[in-house]
Design a protein around this motif. Structure first.
Motif, short mmCIF file in Angstrom:
data_model
loop_
_atom_site.label_atom_id
_atom_site.label_comp_id
_atom_site.label_asym_id
_atom_site.label_seq_id
_atom_site.Cartn_x
_atom_site.Cartn_y
_atom_site.Cartn_z
N ALA A 101 9.07 -5.39 -13.96
CA ALA A 101 9.84 -4.40 -14.72
C ALA A 101 10.91 -3.80 -13.81
N MET A 102 12.13 -3.73 -14.32
CA MET A 102 13.21 -3.10 -13.54
C MET A 102 13.34 -1.64 -13.98
N ARG A 103 13.23 -0.72 -13.04
CA ARG A 103 13.26 0.71 -13.37
C ARG A 103 14.12 1.48 -12.36
N SER A 104 14.73 2.55 -12.84
CA SER A 104 15.62 3.35 -12.00
C SER A 104 14.87 4.50 -11.33
N GLU A 114 12.60 4.33 6.81
CA GLU A 114 11.72 4.69 5.68
C GLU A 114 12.54 5.27 4.54
N VAL A 115 12.02 5.03 3.33
CA VAL A 115 12.63 5.60 2.13
C VAL A 115 11.51 6.22 1.30
N ASP A 116 11.71 7.48 0.88
CA ASP A 116 10.75 8.13 -0.01
C ASP A 116 11.24 8.05 -1.45
N ILE A 117 10.33 7.72 -2.35
CA ILE A 117 10.62 7.81 -3.78
C ILE A 117 9.52 8.64 -4.42
N ASP A 118 9.91 9.65 -5.20
CA ASP A 118 8.94 10.52 -5.86
C ASP A 118 8.79 10.08 -7.31
N PHE A 119 7.62 9.53 -7.62
CA PHE A 119 7.35 9.02 -8.98
C PHE A 119 6.68 10.12 -9.82
N VAL A 120 7.16 10.28 -11.05
CA VAL A 120 6.43 11.08 -12.02
C VAL A 120 5.34 10.18 -12.60
N LEU A 121 4.10 10.65 -12.55
CA LEU A 121 3.01 9.88 -13.13
C LEU A 121 2.84 10.31 -14.59
N HIS A 122 3.19 9.43 -15.51
CA HIS A 122 2.99 9.77 -16.92
C HIS A 122 1.99 8.81 -17.55
N GLY A 123 1.03 8.37 -16.74
CA GLY A 123 -0.05 7.53 -17.24
C GLY A 123 0.34 6.07 -17.25
N ASP A 124 -0.45 5.28 -17.97
CA ASP A 124 -0.21 3.83 -18.01
C ASP A 124 0.72 3.44 -19.14
N GLY A 184 3.92 3.33 -19.13
CA GLY A 184 5.08 2.56 -18.66
C GLY A 184 4.70 1.80 -17.41
N PRO A 185 5.28 0.62 -17.18
CA PRO A 185 4.91 -0.19 -16.01
C PRO A 185 5.18 0.50 -14.67
N ALA A 186 6.23 1.30 -14.59
CA ALA A 186 6.53 1.94 -13.29
C ALA A 186 5.50 3.02 -12.99
#
Ligand code: FAD
Length: 315
Positions: A104-107, A122-132, A134-136
């Motif tokens: 899955a391609m995600r921004s 190093e690169v930090d990415i902060d993901f919002v966890l909204h459950g399963d 969405g694939p990201a």
């Protein structure tokens, strides 16, 4: 990447970010191989994933709201594999993969890029966890050290995926971000020089998503803890908060607003129509849309385009 993004029109123009067409972007973006080094929970909804990898030596984040496109593997694969990362053939090869195998391609936003004392990048990415749902989000929820993904990211710091660009005469920066745009807002605040006046509204799902923000700017931040609510009701409630507060007096404001598309449109309309902010000085970006996956937004974005504008011409 698909983002409804514009500065001067009421329609939802579409920006396809690092994969966007244009001869001038050819050398600006390339593929990077990233490996998860560690993860850290930042709040109820946020997980920071820190990536490393040799190719990051050539990664050049422009800071502010710099974004990239991540390719995330399906749940039954540990790592991302693409048939091609060649600039001319990757898009067709990726699209031709069987759906069950296609990453899955995600921004996402580059929250920070740094060089470690040991000389690694190093690169930090902060993901919002909204459950399963969405694939990201699902991938981030399972991320462990050693997992490898691919990204299309910046090879030069001055690139079109840095959208925050206040004109020189700006005397007040207005910001509105939901949780998906909070990493970008935080990275913008990190960089703003001392004395910059900022009025910001940050919308988050939970009390402990009110992340610590470091800035030299003179920033007045209003946190909006959203709680439940969907669709129109949610949009109206949130734009009401902005409507109800009185930003400081200013002559040349610049607004940067990003988050759920419907809310962003409502906030933008309020700023332009009711507060009189010059529409050309409002940078608004739909980071996601309630009820639509990024594939659906991407399909919409490309449906009206000529074949020459497909993203295969974009690296
Ligand atoms: C330029 C840019 C920068 C971005 N930076 C970040 C970032 O740093 N961190 C970040 O977390 N996100 C960021 N986003 C948003 C992120 O790309 C979207 O939230 C994306 O839809 C997540 O992909 P997914 O696979 O989890 O869900 P999708 O498969 O795209 O969507 C599946 C379902 O989940 C819903 N959904 C999507 N996102 C959310 C959400 N956050 N909360 C609740 N429901 C949701 C959709 O409406 C859909 O119904 C950014 C987006 C853009 C355009």
């Amino acid at each position: 990447m698909t983002a409804t993004d514009t500065t001067d029109t009421d329609s939802t123009d579409t920006d396809t970010g690092p994969t966007a067409a244009g001869a001038d972007t050819i050398a600006h973006f390339r593929f990077f191989a990233l490996e998860v080094l560690r993860t850290r929970r930042l709040g109820h909804s946020f997980l920071r994933v820190t990536f490393g990898g040799e190719s990051l030596a050539d990664f050049r984040s422009g800071g502010y709201d710099q974004s990239l496109s991540l390719f995330l593997p399906p749940p039954h694969r540990e790592h991302t594999v693409l048939p091609s990362t060649d600039e001319h053939t990757w898009f067709g090869a990726w699209r031709a993969m069987p759906e069950a195998e296609r990453p899955a391609m995600r921004s996402y936003t580059v929250r920070e890029q740094r060089r470690t004392p040991e000389g690694g990048d190093e690169v930090d990415i902060d993901f919002v966890l909204h459950g399963d749902t969405g694939p990201a989000s699902a991938w981030a929820g399972r991320a462990v050290t050693g997992r490898r993904v691919l990204a299309i990211g910046p090879a030069v710091a001055e690139n079109k995926s840095v959208r925050f660009a206040p004109p020189a005469d700006t005397d007040l920066v207005l910001m509105y971000a939901d949780e998906t745009a909070l990493p970008a807002a935080a990275a913008i605040l990190d960089r703003l020089p001392s004395g910059t006046r900022v009025k910001a509204w940050f919308e988050v799902p939970h009390e402990d998503d009110r992340l610590r923000l470091d800035t030299l700017a003179d920033a007045d931040v209003t946190w909006v803890v959203r709680g439940a609510g969907v669709g129109r009701e949610r949009i109206e409630r949130l734009s009401e908060v902005v409507r109800a507060s009185e930003p400081p007096a200013c002559a040349a404001p610049y607004a940067w607003i990003a988050g759920e598309s419907g809310t962003i449109r409502a906030v933008r309309r309020h700023l332009v129509r009711e507060r009189g902010v010059d529409r050309r000085r409002v940078r608004f970006t739909g980071y996601w849309r309630l009820g639509a996956s990024e594939e659906e937004l991407l399909a919409e974005a490309y449906s009206g385009r000529a074949p020459s504008e497909d993203p295969s011409a974009e690296l």
